[in-house]
Structure formats: C-alpha cells, structure tokens
Design an enzyme around this catalytic site. Structure first.
Site: not given
Ligand SMILES: [Zn+2]
Length: 382
Positions: A209, A212, A231
């Site tokens: 995370e 990202h 991703e």
C-alpha cells in the site's frame, strides 16, 4: 472508496482520470465518530455543539476523483505503548516541511506545492503517520502495525526517494473488506485479516500500500485498463521494501523473494488454466488504450465484469515483467532508473508506452539489444 461509484454519490465530478482536481471538505459527525479522508492535513475534530464535531480536510495536489476516499466510524487513534517507541518515531519523523514550493516549469505537472522540489521534504525518510482501529484491536496494532510503519516508510524512501505525500493515516477495516488493503491519497485501509495474520503478512501488505503512493496515486494510469502500472509495480516493490524494512542480508532477501516469486508463479499458472482468455490480457483495449471519445468519456473494458475483480493478472504479469527487467538490468541500474522515472512523471497520468520509452532511452545498451527482450515483453501480446 469513491472509485467503484465514480464518486458521483459524493460530489459532482468528471469520470475520466485526466479530469484531475483538488478538493476540500468539512464533515460533521457525532462526537463519538472519527472522520478520515484523503487530505494532506492531519485533521483533528472541532466541537460544534454538545455531541457534534467537525473535521476539515483538503489537498493541494490535483488528482483523479477516483482516488478520493472518506471513512467515518467508531475508531480510536492507536498510539505507541512505550515512551521509547514514541521517542524513536519522533526522532525519525522530521518536522513537516514549511515552505510552499511551487515547482512551476521544473516538474512536468501543473503547479502545486510539490515535495519533489522541497529540500526538507526530499530528505524526510518517514512521513508523519497515524493509525486508527476499533478499540478491541488496539493491542494488535501496537504489537504489529505501529512497529512496522516507520521501518516500511523508511525502506520505501531508501528505494524510491521523496515520499510524494506529506502524511499517512492507516485505518484497520473489518475482515470482510473486499481486499487485504487499499491505498488512497494520505489514507490506507488495511484489513483486519492482514493485521492479525502475523508480522510478515502485515508488513508485506503495508509495503504494498505504501508503494501505491508512487505507483497508482502520484503516478496514475491514464487508462484504467492499464491497472498493471499500479498493481504490477506495487507487487514488485512490496518485496523490495519489505526486505529492507526487515534489514535482511542480501542472500536472505533473495531467498525470500525467490520463494514469493515461486508462489506467485503457481498462482498465475492456476489463473491461466482456470479463467477466460479475454480476461488474462494486461491491456484489453490494445491499440485503443488511452482513447477518449468525442464526448470525453472513456470506457473501461471488463469494468462491469464481476469475474474481473478476482483476477490477479495485473498484479502477477506486471510483477513478473518488472522482476525480469530488474534482473536483466541489475538492481542498481533498475532502481536508479525507477527514481528518475518517478521524478519525471509524478503528478501525471501515464500509459505503458511512457514507461517503456523512457526505459529504452535511458538504457542505451538495452536499446541496442531490445529485440531480444521485447519478445518477452508481455505488453506485446497485450
Ligand atoms: Zn513536482
């Protein structure tokens, strides 16, 4: 998360990612509730009247409306149990950058106070962060999540450089949340399953995370059928961040990464055997990728296909492509290129071509022999 409903249930907005904007909101809620939102300020509640609080959040960096997220619930902020942990966190978290740096003409994005041009932000290894959870999970958060946040953020900085966002809230969401985690600007949802699944699961998911922030948020896909840009990179980087966060010796890191690669390879093979071929494609729009109709709308192929949600193709094929490139170029060359790429494209939306083209331009010897590995490039086959 606004993305599944194109945010239109929240506020009037434009659908295509290119319609980027800033936002701010004042949210009123019962005083027993916590309001978290994609905002660059660590908002604290202001009491309006007995039993009613107000929370104000804002961003100055324009982003696609689909990245906006809000969470309201009965949570508590989890703080370190011991002083030593708090001292350590305070030492590693530099005070937030004060100056308002607008990188007009320096960066490729529209003007906003950009951390990449702010010297006190570029050297900040660990950004300020908070953790929120139901009271019943306070202990679990102190034991795992709080211990992992600083090392994982610091590892990310050592690999990619400047944190694109000035702060981070992590919220523990129920185990029935549709995934183990979800990243939004300044706000990460982490599933209770990841929190209580052991240090390794929690750490790798947190690293995913955190990755990202660079890939998916600061650099977004111009066409969301190119989800692998988000991703694939996050899946590849989670291993790299996690090895650094654990301070593994190079041979231990390699061993762990080989094991994870082998598990992912099996998963990908299973998926290829058991899913419709049309869903196994990284760029389903092919040469029409990035096309926008005259009316300005863009269509996300398979966007409403319920099977798509269960596919890992964007994670796994993207991951194997990047793993291949890192091996081929060597870690030093690959990650120094990646930092350059982030420096060039942060604050912008890209297509696969932008990545490939810059890679070929920056790796001259690879460009000469590109024929040999372009054959292996999954993009060529879609
Ligand atoms: Zn910038």
């Amino acid at each position: 998360m606004g993305s599944p409903i194109n945010n239109r249930a929240f506020f009037p907005c434009q659908e295509p990612p290119v319609a980027m904007s800033t936002w701010q909101a004042t949210v009123r809620a019962a005083a027993s509730f916590v309001v978290l939102m994609s905002g660059e300020n660590s908002a604290k509640p202001t009491q309006l009247r007995e039993g009613c609080s107000s929370w104000h959040y804002y961003v100055t960096m324009p982003m696609p409306a689909s990245t906006f997220t809000i969470a309201v619930g009965s949570w508590t902020e989890v703080k370190p149990e011991t002083c030593s942990l708090r001292d350590l966190a305070a030492k590693r978290t530099l005070s937030p950058p004060e100056a308002d740096f607008r990188c007009v003409g320096v960066c490729g994005h529209v003007a906003y106070p950009c951390r990449f041009q702010n010297p006190s932000a570029t050297t900040q290894e660990v950004i300020p962060h908070r953790a929120f959870a139901p009271v019943s999970l306070t202990g679990a958060c102190q034991e795992t999540l709080l211990q992992l946040l600083s090392p994982c953020l610091s590892a990310a900085h050592s690999v990619l450089g400047t944190h694109p966002f000035s702060r981070l809230d992590v919220l523990i969401v129920p185990a029935n949340f549709p995934s183990l985690g979800m990243a939004s600007p300044h706000l990460v949802f982490l599933s209770q399953s990841a929190l209580t699944g052991g240090r390794h699961l929690c750490g790798t998911r947190l690293c995913h995370e955190i990755a990202h922030a660079w890939f998916g948020l600061a650099i977004g896909a111009r066409d969301w059928t190119e989800e692998w840009l988000s991703e694939g990179f996050a899946t590849h980087l989670e291993d790299v961040f996690w090895a650094k966060a654990q301070q593994l010796a190079p041979h231990e890191a390699q061993e762990q990464q080989e094991l994870r690669a082998s598990l992912r390879w099996r998963r990908l093979q299973d998926e290829l055997r058991n899913s419709p071929e049309q869903l196994q494609v990284l760029r389903p729009n092919k040469e029409k990728t990035g096309h926008v109709s005259d009316s300005g709308s863009s269509v996300i192929k398979h966007g409403l296909n319920p099977e798509k949600v269960f596919m890992q193709v964007h994670y796994l094929k993207g991951y194997f492509l990047l793993r291949f490139l890192a091996k081929r170029l060597g870690d030093d060359t690959y990650f120094s290129f990646l930092r350059k790429f982030v420096h060039t494209f942060h604050g912008q939306l890209i297509l696969s071509q932008d990545f490939l083209q810059m890679l070929l331009e920056n790796i001259p010897e690879e460009k000469r022999s590109c024929g040999s590995w372009a054959m292996c490039f999954p993009l060529r086959r879609g």
